[in-house]
Design a protein around this motif. Structure first.
Motif, PDB file in Angstrom:
ATOM      1  N   VAL A  14      33.576 -17.027 -30.528  1.00 27.09           N
ATOM      2  CA  VAL A  14      33.691 -18.010 -31.787  1.00 27.09           C
ATOM      3  C   VAL A  14      34.363 -17.585 -33.206  1.00 27.09           C
ATOM      4  CG1 VAL A  14      31.933 -18.983 -30.900  1.00 27.09           C
ATOM      5  CG2 VAL A  14      30.904 -17.554 -32.646  1.00 27.09           C
ATOM      6  N   SER A  15      34.948 -18.090 -33.521  1.00 24.91           N
ATOM      7  CA  SER A  15      35.289 -17.312 -35.086  1.00 24.91           C
ATOM      8  C   SER A  15      34.543 -17.086 -36.237  1.00 24.91           C
ATOM      9  CB  SER A  15      36.183 -18.429 -35.917  1.00 24.91           C
ATOM     10  OG  SER A  15      35.772 -20.160 -35.870  1.00 24.91           O
ATOM     11  N   GLU A  16      32.829 -17.633 -36.399  1.00 23.32           N
ATOM     12  CA  GLU A  16      32.010 -17.671 -36.850  1.00 23.32           C
ATOM     13  C   GLU A  16      30.852 -17.684 -36.368  1.00 23.32           C
ATOM     14  OE1 GLU A  16      33.243 -19.311 -41.253  1.00 23.32           O
ATOM     15  OE2 GLU A  16      33.264 -20.738 -40.060  1.00 23.32           O
ATOM     16  N   ASN A  17      29.658 -17.008 -37.097  1.00 23.30           N
ATOM     17  CA  ASN A  17      28.714 -17.254 -36.713  1.00 23.30           C
ATOM     18  C   ASN A  17      28.116 -18.897 -37.567  1.00 23.30           C
ATOM     19  OD1 ASN A  17      25.826 -17.301 -36.148  1.00 23.30           O
ATOM     20  ND2 ASN A  17      25.558 -15.641 -37.443  1.00 23.30           N
ATOM     21  N   THR A  18      28.561 -20.119 -37.101  1.00 27.26           N
ATOM     22  CA  THR A  18      28.202 -21.410 -38.108  1.00 27.26           C
ATOM     23  C   THR A  18      28.284 -22.009 -36.752  1.00 27.26           C
ATOM     24  OG1 THR A  18      30.425 -22.112 -37.979  1.00 27.26           O
ATOM     25  CG2 THR A  18      29.661 -20.648 -39.366  1.00 27.26           C
ATOM     26  N   CYS A  90      30.974 -13.323 -29.103  1.00 27.44           N
ATOM     27  CA  CYS A  90      30.850 -13.608 -28.159  1.00 27.44           C
ATOM     28  C   CYS A  90      29.535 -14.840 -27.131  1.00 27.44           C
ATOM     29  CB  CYS A  90      31.037 -12.727 -26.562  1.00 27.44           C
ATOM     30  SG  CYS A  90      31.301 -12.781 -25.327  1.00 27.44           S
ATOM     31  N   ILE A  91      29.895 -15.904 -26.367  1.00 31.73           N
ATOM     32  CA  ILE A  91      28.871 -16.167 -26.105  1.00 31.73           C
ATOM     33  C   ILE A  91      29.216 -16.825 -24.253  1.00 31.73           C
ATOM     34  CG2 ILE A  91      27.907 -18.851 -25.398  1.00 31.73           C
ATOM     35  CD1 ILE A  91      29.210 -19.586 -28.424  1.00 31.73           C
ATOM     36  N   ARG A  92      28.411 -16.116 -23.419  1.00 32.43           N
ATOM     37  CA  ARG A  92      28.047 -15.693 -22.082  1.00 32.43           C
ATOM     38  C   ARG A  92      27.237 -17.144 -21.357  1.00 32.43           C
ATOM     39  NH1 ARG A  92      28.445 -10.448 -23.693  1.00 32.43           N
ATOM     40  NH2 ARG A  92      30.312  -9.216 -23.073  1.00 32.43           N
TER      41      ARG A  92
END
Length: 126
Positions: A14-18, A90-92
């Motif tokens: 993701v581009s940012e933590n939102t 990163c999301i896995r």
């Protein structure tokens, strides 16, 4: 035709933590998972999401649960083990599902996560 339980891996960044950035990336990842593997949530046994420690704006499972037919899929969110210099934001995911053709499994690695498994990051046209 014999159906077998298979594991499907995937990841994205993701581009940012939102919440919005996470929703966008997770939606893209799950769309590709369903499309490339001809997968319906009714065929899924379970899904585990892991996120790097810099992501805490939303639970990936909560985002997935808002999709059609995903509300009955057992899902779990966990934090990925921290390793210095590892990929950020990163999301896995790890999906266990019944598939009719296990040899056609396509693991989905998108955005910067494609660098984690370049051998699995190319889309195969069926």
């Amino acid at each position: 035709m014999e159906w077998r339980i298979q594991a499907i891996r995937g990841a994205t960044t993701v581009s940012e933590n939102t919440v919005e950035a996470m929703r966008e990336s997770i939606t893209e990842l799950l769309d590709e998972l369903e499309k490339r593997n001809h997968l319906h949530p009714a065929d899924m046994v379970s899904v585990t999401f892991s996120v790097t420690r810099d992501l805490d704006a939303a639970f990936p499972a909560a985002i997935a649960r808002s999709r059609p037919h995903w509300d009955c899929v057992p899902m779990l969110d966990v934090q990925q083990m921290y390793v210095p210099q590892s990929l950020k934001y990163c999301i896995r995911l790890l999906v266990h599902a019944y598939l009719s053709d296990p040899s056609s499994v396509q693991h989905i690695y998108l955005r910067d996560a494609a660098n984690l498994r370049p051998d699995w990051s190319k889309a195969v046209v069926n």
